[in-house]
Design an enzyme around this catalytic site. Sequence first.
Site, short mmCIF file in Angstrom:
data_model
loop_
_atom_site.label_atom_id
_atom_site.label_comp_id
_atom_site.label_asym_id
_atom_site.label_seq_id
_atom_site.Cartn_x
_atom_site.Cartn_y
_atom_site.Cartn_z
N CYS A 81 -28.39 16.01 71.34
CA CYS A 81 -28.72 14.62 71.48
C CYS A 81 -30.16 14.51 71.20
CB CYS A 81 -28.11 14.05 72.68
SG CYS A 81 -28.47 12.36 72.88
N ALA A 82 -31.08 14.16 72.42
CA ALA A 82 -32.52 14.08 72.22
C ALA A 82 -33.12 15.18 72.95
CB ALA A 82 -33.03 12.86 73.35
#
Lengths: 189, 189
Positions: free
Chosen positions: A108-109
């Site tokens: 994800c991030a």
Amino acid sequence: MGKGTGSVPRVLVPMSEGFEEIEAVSVIDILRRAKITVVTAGVQGRLPTGSRGVAIACDSLLTDELERSFDAIVLPGGPGTASLVEHEGLRAALRRHAAEGALVAAICAAPWVLHVAGLLAGRKVACFPSVEDRLDGATIVYEEVVRDGQLITSRGAGTAIPFALALVAELAGEQVAREVGQSIIFRAG
Amino acid sequence: MGKGTGSVPRVLVPMSEGFEEIEAVSVIDILRRAKITVVTAGVQGRLPTGSRGVAIACDSLLTDELERSFDAIVLPGGPGTASLVEHEGLRAALRRHAAEGALVAAICAAPWVLHVAGLLAGRKVACFPSVEDRLDGATIVYEEVVRDGQLITSRGAGTAIPFALALVAELAGEQVAREVGQSIIFRAG
């Protein structure tokens, strides 16, 4: 490394306030199903609250784990990623593990943390769309899970299960990953 | 019900010792992403530990929620399902909600609870393979998510995301479910 040595692999999962719940829990659950030792380590405290209000009791504090060595460090994403990016001790631990040939993984991030740690230059990476622009020097690949040497990355909560199964495949072998996937009825149809 | 009325739907998720972590957390996370109110309610206490050792802080105790009314009751599976099966108050609440037209949903081993509550006779159901034989009178369907009227069921941790998105589609509409699916990069490829 765990695979092939007969020893039980050990994996560190740093958990900051605002971690993404599905990403963290899918990794913890699936690795433990594969008999891998998972140490969950809170960044700000031992009961961090995720991005959707789910508070999870961690095994220990990140500061108590950073001098230890693991077969893998796996970073969940979510808004809590910003705290991981700023954590100098974590960045140093990630660089040390990468240099020693351990697995370094993020979803994800969280590949942003690996970028700031200096580990993504020239590497193929999957990530959440919102952080693509921050990963200068990396090549973004639009697949659920991307493997480049000892680096494994993935896109978001919706790809957390294939991400976790890829970690199992690396740490415990393809056969174990297949068995765990079957045990949770993943893509059975 | 939430859909179309403009009110925020409210969903109860009972959490017993031994709940399956991916199943519980995928439901909580994805419903909250859809702005649905999720109340997590511990059966034996407020910090139940799941089947893979992850302890989650609940919003309340199940005994304090059983007299209330929700738009849906959603049961995660795992070995903790046995405690849900034995819980007379929960079975009564499930019957009352079903009679009032609320959504009743269960994943993995948890359709067994609905069977013991008398809610599965003549219904189409998905479940974990190990509980198929216990669901006399139901028709087992081998799909990730099965909808039969106000009953939604699913097979296991590997189908928890489509299960949660089906709940969102019912409680908040198909468009919201699509948006949440996109926001977590689920089956984007």
